[in-house]
Each structure stands twice: as C-alpha cells, then as structure tokens.
Design an enzyme around this catalytic site. Structure first.
Site, PDB file in Angstrom:
ATOM      1  N   GLY A   1       0.724  -1.165  -0.008  1.00 31.08           N
ATOM      2  CA  GLY A   1      -0.001   0.105  -0.093  1.00 31.08           C
ATOM      3  C   GLY A   1       1.028   1.212   0.127  1.00 31.08           C
ATOM      4  O   GLY A   1       1.841   1.366   0.622  1.00 31.08           O
ATOM      5  N   CYS A   2       0.642   2.265  -1.029  1.00 31.38           N
ATOM      6  CA  CYS A   2       1.638   3.243  -0.926  1.00 31.38           C
ATOM      7  C   CYS A   2       0.941   4.374   0.022  1.00 31.38           C
ATOM      8  O   CYS A   2      -0.248   4.652   0.112  1.00 31.38           O
ATOM      9  CB  CYS A   2       1.657   3.757  -2.354  1.00 31.38           C
ATOM     10  SG  CYS A   2       2.925   4.997  -2.543  1.00 31.38           S
ATOM     11  N   ILE A   3       1.716   5.026   0.595  1.00 31.89           N
ATOM     12  CA  ILE A   3       1.382   6.269   1.438  1.00 31.89           C
ATOM     13  C   ILE A   3       1.999   7.209   1.571  1.00 31.89           C
ATOM     14  O   ILE A   3       3.338   7.400   1.113  1.00 31.89           O
ATOM     15  CB  ILE A   3       1.094   5.556   2.854  1.00 31.89           C
ATOM     16  CG1 ILE A   3       0.157   6.403   3.739  1.00 31.89           C
ATOM     17  CG2 ILE A   3       2.393   5.427   3.466  1.00 31.89           C
ATOM     18  CD1 ILE A   3      -0.566   5.883   4.873  1.00 31.89           C
TER      19      ILE A   3
END
Lengths: 429, 103
Positions: free
Chosen positions: B101-103
């Site tokens: 998951g990119c954040i």
C-alpha cells in the site's frame, strides 16, 4: 479590415496551455508558467468551478477550534498572476484526440497545445454503504471538507464523551498522516477539557499498523501507545449500520461508535471518468518520472489527480511543479524530457497541540531521522517529537499563501536530499 | 534469500514467505502453500489466483477494490475464500509479491 485580419492572424498564432483545476498544484503551475512563457506567443488559461481557495492543511485544526473557517479561506483571484485567463466553470470533459476541453453549460471550447491536469481528489462517501445515512454530519463526520470540519467542531463543543472511532476507508487517501494527527489533536483537546477519561479513541485502518514505512511506524506507534489510543489494523470497512451505530468490515468484524470520524474513499474528479482518462478511482495513469499522462505526451498531470506511487499531498505537488515546468519547456522546444520526478514528499505531523514531528521521503527512501532542511543546523528534526516542529507546521501557513502558491522559491530542495539524514543503528534495509 | 520446500520443490522465498521467483509457481506448489495457511484450494480459489497472476505480470498494482471489480469474485466472496487479510493471503498463495500500500 486589414488590422482586423492582422489581429486575427496574431491571435490564431498564439499557442495555448490550459490548466484544469486551481488548487495548490494548478495555482502554482499558473504562476511558474506565466514567468517562463512569453505572453506574446502563449496564452495560459486556468479553469476551476470554485472561487474560494482553502488552505487544506488547516482543516485538521478546525474540529478542535484552533482555526475557524475564516483562518483557512482566501479568494482564488488573489493568487493568479497578471496575464492568465481564469474561467470559473465546471469542466465537462477533455477530448484528448482533438486537444480540446469542453465546459458545462457553455458553448466555449478550449483548444490546447499542452494541457495540465490538476483537478485533485475528492472524498467519495457514497462508495461505502450507509456512510451517507441518517447519521451523516450528525454523528458521522469527515474533516477533509470545510463543511465536515466545521460541523465536527460544533458537535465536539458539547459532546459528553464516549467512543470516538477514526476510520480510514481505503488507500490511497489525501495527506496520509492526517488521521494520525487528528487522533493526537483529539487526545490533547479532550485532556484540555478535562474529559480524556470519558473518551475512548480508536484508529481503525486498512493498513497493517499506524503507518506503512517501518522506521516512521515505529516512532509513531510509540506516540499512539503513550496516548492510550487503540489501533485496529487490517480493517476494510464494508458498511455502516446507522441504527446500531457500528461499522462492519468484509470479514464481519464490528466496531461500535458514538461518533465516527471517517476518511472516505478518495476519487479523482468525475470529469476524468467522463473523459475516459482515469483508472478505477478516476486517477490519471501518469508516468511517475516524466509526469506525462500515459499515452498522451502533451498532457501533464500534477498533484493528487495523478496515480503516482507517492503521497497525495501538497508538498508532492510543490516538488513536482519544477519537473512539470522543465519537461513542458523541453516538449515545447521539441527536446527529450530531461527532468525526472523522484516522488519527493515532506509532511509536518502534529503529535499534540504543542509538539510535532517531520518526515521527508521519496519513491525509494523511507522517512529517516536527521535534520531538515539543512544538515547540522536544521532547524527541524526529522522523526523527532518537539515544539520547534509544531511551530514549523503553523508557520507553513504563511509560507503557503506567500511563497508556495505564487510560485516563489522555498528554502528546500525539490529533489529529496540525503544530507542530514541517517539510518538508525541496527537498521537492516 | 531463503529457500523453502513446497510439494517437493525448493522455492525461493523472502523473509515473509512470499515467492521471489513467481515463475517457480504451479498448482501443486500453490496447494502446499495454501495448506500452510489452513486452506484447501477449490476451482474458485484458482480462478482468483490466475487472475492475480495475470494482473501482476501485466504490471498492474493489485488492490482489494480492483479484485472486487474484476468480475472473477466480489469483495465479500474474496474474504470468504481467503479469510482475514485476503489480498495478502491470496498473493502469497499465487506466488507473487505482497502488494505494498503506498502512502
């Protein structure tokens, strides 16, 4: 007649850059471009449907009475340079095959040589069943819109306590640290009111922990623990039960709330979908280095509207602006595009109403401890909780209105720098 | 880099048990990984695994939302097939990297 003809021929020789959206990204691009492109040969047109510019990082402070709406709003007109055409209208769609943009309720068609999409992201609570039910803006609030933040402030003024659930619906969402900042400020707010013992704060998140990157997660988990905030990880909400006041996830796990603070699904503008340019969340597939829309070399995408694998945050738009500018100039001159975006993001994180921390990272390097923006002198300390960083966050509002939006230089580098940063001891990558 | 035996084959895996060489995958190996996760694979499982592998090799980022919209399985059934954390479990069994998951 001859003069009219001459005038017409001059006008038709003009080239056009059209910028869609006048938020952080669009406004600062308009300012940077007007300085660079000669007004005799290049028209710059900006389109946005709203006349008010909101300082969105300030929304976080509104629910707790630290800022009011008046503190975060200014007219958009204050920030455009001379020589930029501004159209306040709803965009109907982009027709990329014809290099045209159509507007709603208007015959006007905008032709472009180059297009910059800066239409951002919006919350889409309608994507989750029950979120817009009877309790919306009564006991269920968002703080990513001014309306939501103001309604929540009013609600909290007289709230007697109970279960406050802060729920992140799904990734990606704007300003990934904001939900953490929200719970930290909530903790401080209820302490100040002498009612912290009457409030149970939970962070319910689809992430495996409070944050994604390991070193920052470790530091932030400690803060969460110290403040006695419960974390429920790996939670993917499926619906809201408005009658029994609980949220339910796809695995069937129920979490009860007295007040639900939601970070709804984020989507790109509906216009992107109408134009056939988006992914399943209406974000524009974008080359992560050149910042061109995939398959459309004369369209650049900047800010939250792009599907880049970095944070959706104003700092990213700010750092990307130089790359878009350089690459657009190369494209105009028919040269190969030189500039490469590195995914640089930089966020102040408030950890209470007196302290803050700071993170700086890009596509490849996770947030690390150290000093920022200068080695040795800082003055800000990365991944360290202190008062100076909190002042940095508050001072940033001045920088935003006076330096960032007008496209002036900030005392930081556009590409992430390793100067002043260090990996913690015993850290294995 | 570690190696682990599944269905009589030595498979290269990372510290979390995800395949580092997706080409080492086959249905027997998948069955053995699944049993470690407490699952017996059915045709429905394999339809999802095939979909995930195809999308992975096409270079697309995988999300629960995109799987739910795939037409292969809806989100509720995806959870029913791979209980708990479906995307993490399913990608592990499909022999492809864990989605980040990119954040």
């Amino acid at each position: 007649m001859f003069i009219l003809y001459l005038k017409h021929s001059i006008i038709s020789n003009m080239k056009n850059v059209v910028i869609l959206g006048a938020g952080t990204a669009g406004t600062l691009m308009a300012n940077k471009l007007r300085k660079k492109l000669p007004a005799k040969t290049w028209n710059i047109t900006v389109v946005d449907q709203e006349r008010a510019h909101y300082y969105q990082p300030g929304f976080l402070f509104v629910p707790f009475g630290i800022y009011s709406e008046q503190d975060v709003i200014k007219p958009k007109d204050n920030f455009f340079p001379k020589g930029v055409n501004v159209i306040y209208a709803k965009i109907d769609r982009i027709i990329p095959e014809e290099n045209k943009v159509t507007l709603e309720n208007s015959e006007k068609i905008l032709d472009y040589d180059f297009l910059i999409i800066a239409t951002g992201t919006r919350i889409a609570p309608e994507e989750t069943q029950g979120l817009l039910g009877d309790l919306w803006r009564k006991e269920i609030f968002d703080f990513y819109t001014i309306e939501g933040a103001v309604a929540l402030a009013k609600y909290l003024e007289t709230w007697k306590g109970g279960k406050m659930v802060v729920n992140i619906t799904e990734l990606p969402y704007k300003c990934p640290v904001a939900p953490l900042e929200f719970i930290f400020l909530a903790d401080a707010y209820f302490k100040k009111k002498g009612m912290r013992d009457k409030v149970e704060i939970s962070l319910v998140t689809p992430l495996p922990g409070v944050f994604t990157k390991p070193i920052a997660t470790k530091m932030l988990s400690k803060v969460v623990e110290e403040k006695n905030i419960k974390v429920i990880p790996d939670y993917n909400i499926s619906e809201v039960d408005n009658v029994n006041k609980k949220i339910i996830d796809y695995a069937g796990t129920e979490v009860e709330f007295d007040v639900l603070v939601t970070i709804p699904t984020n989507k790109g503008d509906d216009m992107i979908e109408r134009s056939g340019l988006g992914d399943d969340l209406n974000f524009v597939p974008t080359d992560k280095f050149s910042l061109q829309a995939v398959g459309h070399p004369n369209i650049f995408v900047i800010g939250d509207a792009a599907n880049l694998p970095t944070s959706k945050a104003g700092s990213v738009a700010h750092f990307a602006a130089e790359v878009v500018l350089e690459n657009l100039m190369c494209a105009i001159e028919g040269k190969p595009l030189d500039a490469k975006f590195d995914g640089h993001a930089n966020c102040y994180i408030v950890t209470s109403d007196k302290t803050g921390t700071l993170i700086d990272f890009n596509y490849d390097t996770e947030p690390l401890p150290g000093l920022y923006p200068y080695p040795v002198v800082g003055p800000f300390k990365l991944l360290t909780d202190n008062r100076m960083n909190y002042f940095g966050k508050l001072f940033f509002k001045w920088m935003y209105w006076n330096l960032l939006l007008p496209g002036r230089s900030l005392p930081v580098t556009d590409h992430m720098s390793m100067k002043g940063k260090r990996y913690p001891k015993h850290h294995v990558n | 880099m570690a190696q682990k035996e599944f269905a009589g084959q030595m498979i290269e895996v990372n510290e979390e048990g995800y395949f580092t060489k997706p080409e080492q995958w086959n249905q027997e190996v998948a069955g053995a990984v699944a049993r470690e996760e407490g699952l017996e694979l059915t045709e429905k499982h394999f339809a999802v695994l095939d979909y995930l592998r195809k999308r992975h090799f096409a270079g697309e980022a995988l999300t629960i939302r995109s799987v739910g919209k795939s037409g292969v399985v809806d989100v509720k059934d995806f959870y029913a097939l791979f209980p708990g954390a479906p995307l993490k479990k399913a990608t592990k069994i499909a022999g492809i990297p864990k989605p980040t998951g990119c954040i």
